[in-house]
Design a protein around this motif. Structure first.
Motif, PDB file in Angstrom:
ATOM      1  N   ALA A  18      -7.898  -5.568 -11.829  1.00 17.26           N
ATOM      2  CA  ALA A  18      -6.859  -5.656 -10.802  1.00 17.26           C
ATOM      3  C   ALA A  18      -6.156  -6.994 -10.928  1.00 17.26           C
ATOM      4  CB  ALA A  18      -7.459  -5.505  -9.410  1.00 17.26           C
ATOM      5  N   VAL A  19      -4.828  -6.967 -10.820  1.00 19.92           N
ATOM      6  CA  VAL A  19      -4.024  -8.181 -10.804  1.00 19.92           C
ATOM      7  C   VAL A  19      -3.400  -8.275  -9.421  1.00 19.92           C
ATOM      8  CG1 VAL A  19      -2.083  -9.427 -11.812  1.00 19.92           C
ATOM      9  CG2 VAL A  19      -3.554  -8.005 -13.273  1.00 19.92           C
ATOM     10  N   LEU A  20      -3.795  -9.292  -8.672  1.00 22.43           N
ATOM     11  CA  LEU A  20      -3.350  -9.459  -7.291  1.00 22.43           C
ATOM     12  C   LEU A  20      -2.396 -10.644  -7.228  1.00 22.43           C
ATOM     13  CD1 LEU A  20      -6.856  -9.034  -5.623  1.00 22.43           C
ATOM     14  CD2 LEU A  20      -5.264  -7.282  -6.411  1.00 22.43           C
ATOM     15  N   VAL A  21      -1.191 -10.378  -6.740  1.00 18.65           N
ATOM     16  CA  VAL A  21      -0.123 -11.376  -6.802  1.00 18.65           C
ATOM     17  C   VAL A  21       0.058 -12.046  -5.453  1.00 18.65           C
ATOM     18  CG1 VAL A  21       2.293 -11.768  -7.383  1.00 18.65           C
ATOM     19  CG2 VAL A  21       0.994  -9.997  -8.585  1.00 18.65           C
ATOM     20  N   MET A  22       0.064 -13.389  -5.470  1.00 22.90           N
ATOM     21  CA  MET A  22       0.291 -14.162  -4.250  1.00 22.90           C
ATOM     22  C   MET A  22       1.399 -15.188  -4.441  1.00 22.90           C
ATOM     23  SD  MET A  22      -3.566 -14.969  -2.910  1.00 22.90           S
ATOM     24  CE  MET A  22      -4.174 -15.617  -4.463  1.00 22.90           C
ATOM     25  N   SER A  23       2.181 -15.042  -5.500  1.00 21.26           N
ATOM     26  CA  SER A  23       3.125 -16.094  -5.855  1.00 21.26           C
ATOM     27  C   SER A  23       4.573 -15.621  -5.823  1.00 21.26           C
ATOM     28  CB  SER A  23       2.798 -16.638  -7.243  1.00 21.26           C
ATOM     29  OG  SER A  23       2.783 -15.575  -8.186  1.00 21.26           O
ATOM     30  N   GLU A  24       4.889 -14.801  -4.862  1.00 13.18           N
ATOM     31  CA  GLU A  24       6.245 -14.272  -4.799  1.00 13.18           C
ATOM     32  C   GLU A  24       7.038 -14.827  -3.625  1.00 13.18           C
ATOM     33  OE1 GLU A  24       6.681 -10.126  -5.302  1.00 13.18           O
ATOM     34  OE2 GLU A  24       5.218 -10.000  -6.913  1.00 13.18           O
ATOM     35  N   GLY A  25       6.643 -15.979  -3.116  1.00 17.25           N
ATOM     36  CA  GLY A  25       7.402 -16.606  -2.049  1.00 17.25           C
ATOM     37  C   GLY A  25       7.362 -15.858  -0.737  1.00 17.25           C
ATOM     38  N   GLU A  26       6.284 -15.133  -0.520  1.00 16.04           N
ATOM     39  CA  GLU A  26       6.155 -14.384   0.723  1.00 16.04           C
ATOM     40  C   GLU A  26       5.999 -15.342   1.896  1.00 16.04           C
ATOM     41  OE1 GLU A  26       6.548 -11.282   1.121  1.00 16.04           O
ATOM     42  OE2 GLU A  26       6.228 -10.334  -0.831  1.00 16.04           O
ATOM     43  N   ALA A  27       6.597 -14.949   3.038  1.00 16.81           N
ATOM     44  CA  ALA A  27       6.506 -15.787   4.230  1.00 16.81           C
ATOM     45  C   ALA A  27       5.151 -15.635   4.906  1.00 16.81           C
ATOM     46  CB  ALA A  27       7.623 -15.418   5.207  1.00 16.81           C
ATOM     47  N   ILE A  28       4.388 -14.623   4.515  1.00 17.57           N
ATOM     48  CA  ILE A  28       3.094 -14.362   5.143  1.00 17.57           C
ATOM     49  C   ILE A  28       1.980 -14.973   4.308  1.00 17.57           C
ATOM     50  CG2 ILE A  28       1.508 -12.548   5.886  1.00 17.57           C
ATOM     51  CD1 ILE A  28       3.881 -10.768   6.305  1.00 17.57           C
ATOM     52  N   SER A  29       1.113 -15.718   4.960  1.00 19.13           N
ATOM     53  CA  SER A  29       0.010 -16.367   4.257  1.00 19.13           C
ATOM     54  C   SER A  29      -1.026 -15.338   3.822  1.00 19.13           C
ATOM     55  CB  SER A  29      -0.643 -17.397   5.178  1.00 19.13           C
ATOM     56  OG  SER A  29      -1.880 -17.838   4.633  1.00 19.13           O
ATOM     57  N   LEU A  34       3.487  -5.790   4.067  1.00 16.01           N
ATOM     58  CA  LEU A  34       3.809  -6.691   5.167  1.00 16.01           C
ATOM     59  C   LEU A  34       5.003  -7.568   4.827  1.00 16.01           C
ATOM     60  CD1 LEU A  34       0.315  -7.990   6.327  1.00 16.01           C
ATOM     61  CD2 LEU A  34       1.876  -6.588   7.637  1.00 16.01           C
ATOM     62  N   THR A  35       5.877  -7.760   5.812  1.00 18.45           N
ATOM     63  CA  THR A  35       6.995  -8.687   5.692  1.00 18.45           C
ATOM     64  C   THR A  35       6.963  -9.619   6.894  1.00 18.45           C
ATOM     65  OG1 THR A  35       8.546  -7.279   6.927  1.00 18.45           O
ATOM     66  CG2 THR A  35       8.343  -6.873   4.552  1.00 18.45           C
ATOM     67  N   ARG A  36       7.887 -10.555   6.938  1.00 21.20           N
ATOM     68  CA  ARG A  36       7.895 -11.519   8.035  1.00 21.20           C
ATOM     69  C   ARG A  36       8.189 -10.856   9.379  1.00 21.20           C
ATOM     70  NH1 ARG A  36      12.308 -15.628   6.214  1.00 21.20           N
ATOM     71  NH2 ARG A  36      11.338 -15.120   4.208  1.00 21.20           N
ATOM     72  N   THR A  37       8.762  -9.642   9.344  1.00 17.36           N
ATOM     73  CA  THR A  37       9.078  -8.943  10.598  1.00 17.36           C
ATOM     74  C   THR A  37       7.990  -7.958  11.016  1.00 17.36           C
ATOM     75  OG1 THR A  37      10.305  -7.221   9.410  1.00 17.36           O
ATOM     76  CG2 THR A  37      11.557  -9.145  10.146  1.00 17.36           C
ATOM     77  N   SER A  38       6.946  -7.836  10.211  1.00 17.03           N
ATOM     78  CA  SER A  38       5.889  -6.865  10.516  1.00 17.03           C
ATOM     79  C   SER A  38       5.086  -7.316  11.736  1.00 17.03           C
ATOM     80  CB  SER A  38       4.948  -6.700   9.326  1.00 17.03           C
ATOM     81  OG  SER A  38       5.633  -6.230   8.188  1.00 17.03           O
ATOM     82  N   ARG A  39       4.672  -6.347  12.523  1.00 14.73           N
ATOM     83  CA  ARG A  39       3.798  -6.610  13.657  1.00 14.73           C
ATOM     84  C   ARG A  39       2.375  -6.201  13.285  1.00 14.73           C
ATOM     85  NH1 ARG A  39       6.229  -4.238  19.093  1.00 14.73           N
ATOM     86  NH2 ARG A  39       4.399  -5.383  19.837  1.00 14.73           N
ATOM     87  N   ILE A  40       1.465  -7.157  13.313  1.00 20.32           N
ATOM     88  CA  ILE A  40       0.093  -6.916  12.873  1.00 20.32           C
ATOM     89  C   ILE A  40      -0.550  -5.785  13.666  1.00 20.32           C
ATOM     90  CG2 ILE A  40      -2.186  -7.922  12.592  1.00 20.32           C
ATOM     91  CD1 ILE A  40      -0.096  -9.023  10.685  1.00 20.32           C
ATOM     92  N   ALA A  41      -0.273  -5.743  14.973  1.00 15.70           N
ATOM     93  CA  ALA A  41      -0.892  -4.710  15.811  1.00 15.70           C
ATOM     94  C   ALA A  41      -0.489  -3.314  15.340  1.00 15.70           C
ATOM     95  CB  ALA A  41      -0.487  -4.908  17.270  1.00 15.70           C
ATOM     96  N   GLU A  42       0.771  -3.140  14.957  1.00 17.50           N
ATOM     97  CA  GLU A  42       1.239  -1.831  14.485  1.00 17.50           C
ATOM     98  C   GLU A  42       0.607  -1.480  13.138  1.00 17.50           C
ATOM     99  OE1 GLU A  42       5.465  -2.021  14.417  1.00 17.50           O
ATOM    100  OE2 GLU A  42       5.673  -1.980  16.618  1.00 17.50           O
ATOM    101  N   VAL A  43       0.442  -2.477  12.294  1.00 19.85           N
ATOM    102  CA  VAL A  43      -0.182  -2.233  10.986  1.00 19.85           C
ATOM    103  C   VAL A  43      -1.645  -1.822  11.164  1.00 19.85           C
ATOM    104  CG1 VAL A  43      -0.786  -3.256   8.761  1.00 19.85           C
ATOM    105  CG2 VAL A  43       1.375  -3.850   9.859  1.00 19.85           C
ATOM    106  N   GLU A  44      -2.352  -2.513  12.063  1.00 22.70           N
ATOM    107  CA  GLU A  44      -3.754  -2.162  12.315  1.00 22.70           C
ATOM    108  C   GLU A  44      -3.872  -0.762  12.888  1.00 22.70           C
ATOM    109  OE1 GLU A  44      -5.678  -6.576  13.217  1.00 22.70           O
ATOM    110  OE2 GLU A  44      -4.971  -5.330  14.875  1.00 22.70           O
ATOM    111  N   GLN A  45      -2.942  -0.390  13.763  1.00 19.66           N
ATOM    112  CA  GLN A  45      -2.970   0.956  14.330  1.00 19.66           C
ATOM    113  C   GLN A  45      -2.750   2.003  13.237  1.00 19.66           C
ATOM    114  OE1 GLN A  45      -3.879   2.030  17.138  1.00 19.66           O
ATOM    115  NE2 GLN A  45      -3.103   4.134  17.209  1.00 19.66           N
ATOM    116  N   ALA A  46      -1.789   1.744  12.342  1.00 21.81           N
ATOM    117  CA  ALA A  46      -1.525   2.684  11.246  1.00 21.81           C
ATOM    118  C   ALA A  46      -2.722   2.771  10.302  1.00 21.81           C
ATOM    119  CB  ALA A  46      -0.276   2.244  10.481  1.00 21.81           C
ATOM    120  N   LEU A  47      -3.387   1.637  10.077  1.00 25.49           N
ATOM    121  CA  LEU A  47      -4.569   1.629   9.213  1.00 25.49           C
ATOM    122  C   LEU A  47      -5.686   2.456   9.825  1.00 25.49           C
ATOM    123  CD1 LEU A  47      -6.081   0.564   6.745  1.00 25.49           C
ATOM    124  CD2 LEU A  47      -6.597  -1.515   8.026  1.00 25.49           C
TER     125      LEU A  47
END
Length: 412
Positions: free
Chosen positions: A5-16, A172-185
């Motif tokens: 697996a290649v996991l990318v964290m270097s694309e200038g994402e606003a989310i840590s 996830l993007t900078r406009t994503s709401r974590i609560a909604e993502v957790e609910q969908a998960l």
């Protein structure tokens, strides 16, 4: 088969990458998802390897894959280990999905072919790349190139990722709401063994509770034990008899069932499934069930509704105990039955699916609410023995009983 697996964290994402979703950081979630998808080595591509990143994956027994850091900084980059022969999965750590998605798309991808799956916005969500291209891809990512700009991705077959609840995928993007993502998960955690009451009632109550539990240090096994304690409290409420005691006991039982849904949800979201947890869940469910049946028998006996109440409760417990090993055997040999495809196997699967769900808790509540616990005892005591006798006959007819009788190991 995915091995890397290649996991990318270097694309200038606003989310840590350390942002927590469902009680687990995006970085750790990506690694654990890749592991469950089959990856034995995870290459983490990041602009700069921080101590916080290393610490997040350090000394966690869940992380069993080899971790290799790739960065433009030569001091951060570890030696790559070519040649790569296995198919590789590539995605950003800000992309959240469940491991069956990797297995699903890898089975549909021809060996030696690159497939790139994009989300609704056209951004790369997940890609499968032949092992022969991974070394070059890692070098380009290590030089700071964006994933979407690499030749391997640009030259791959582009395909929109179809959204289905069971193949949940969210970027996830900078406009994503974590609560909604957790609910969908949580909505993606469908259990094929759920009954109608589980699907339309228990799960609707358990998911909000699970979202709260995910933010606590409670483990799934601790939740299982707490569910068992609540169920036993419910059983004790039956013992005095009367009307309100059994009704309160039935309510406690229903809450115990909701908690029983929560432990599995927490385990899957936090990657805390374990063989011990499965056994503990079965043992606790069995203890609660026996205690409830005994409590119902005592309640009916104390109310004077029937002098046979304790005998009926005993018959019900005995029937459940006889059915338990047969249900276990049927589940262990389910794959064998699917291959055989006989009518006995199909009937057995439908029988177990309909009669071994948690839906019985609602029947118990309805019986307590209407004051008809004796009716339940009669029906369940007879039904339990009819059930295990039919199941025994079907296992014998299907040729699956002899594995147990001969002490042979059944492999799925």
């Amino acid at each position: 088969m995915v091995g890397v697996a290649v996991l990318v964290m270097s694309e200038g994402e606003a989310i840590s990458p350390l942002t927590r979703v469902g009680g687990v950081s995006l970085l750790k979630r990506a690694v654990l998802t890749a592991q469950k998808g089959g990856a034995k080595t995870c290459y983490l591509c990041v602009d700069h390897v921080t101590e916080a990143f290393r610490h997040e994956l350090h000394n966690d027994s869940r992380v069993t894959s080899q971790i290799v850091w790739v960065s433009p900084n030569p001091d951060d980059t570890q030696t790559l280990e070519p040649p790569f022969t296995e198919q590789s999965v590539i995605f950003s750590v800000t992309t959240i999905f469940r491991h069956p998605l990797i297995q699903n798309i890898s089975q549909e991808t021809t060996a030696g072919k690159t497939r790139v799956f994009t989300d609704a916005s056209g951004a790369v969500a997940i890609a499968l790349v032949p092992g022969t291209q991974v070394s070059v891809l890692l070098q380009e990512l290590g030089q700071g190139k964006r994933l979407a700009e690499t030749p391997a991705i640009l030259g791959g077959e582009q395909q929109r990722l179809l959204q289905a609840r069971s193949l949940f995928c969210y970027r996830l993007t900078r406009t994503s709401r974590i609560a909604e993502v957790e609910q969908a998960l949580l909505l993606s955690l469908e259990n094929p063994r759920d009954g109608q009451v589980d699907t339309y009632f228990n799960r609707k109550l358990s998911r909000p509770l699970t979202r709260w539990l995910l933010q606590t240090p409670l483990t799934p096994n601790q939740i299982t034990v707490f569910s068992c304690v609540v169920g036993l409290l419910g059983a004790l409420c039956f013992f005095p008899g009367g009307y309100w005691g059994p009704l309160l006991g039935a309510l406690f039982l229903q809450f115990s069932v909701v908690l029983d849904c929560c432990d599995g949800e927490v385990a899957r979201v936090k990657f805390l499934e374990s063989p011990f947890g499965d056994v503990l869940d079965i043992v606790c469910d069995t203890v609660v069930t026996i205690a409830i049946f005994v409590g119902m028998g005592v309640a009916v006996w104390k109310d004077g509704a029937s002098s046979h109440a304790l005998l009926l409760a005993g018959m019900l417990v005995l029937g459940g105990c006889l059915a338990f090993p047969l249900v276990t055997l049927a589940e262990k040999t389910e794959a064998m039955g699917d291959r055989r495809g006989g009518w006995e196997d199909g009937l057995m699967k439908r029988l177990i699916a309909s009669l071994t769900t948690r839906d019985v808790s609602v029947v118990i509540f309805a019986s307590a609410l209407t004051g008809k616990l004796l009716w339940f005892l009669w029906g369940a005591a007879i039904g339990a023995h009819v059930f295990w006798l039919i199941l025994l006959w079907l296992l014998w007819r299907a040729g699956r009983l002899h594995y147990w009788l001969q002490g042979m190991e059944v492999k799925e």
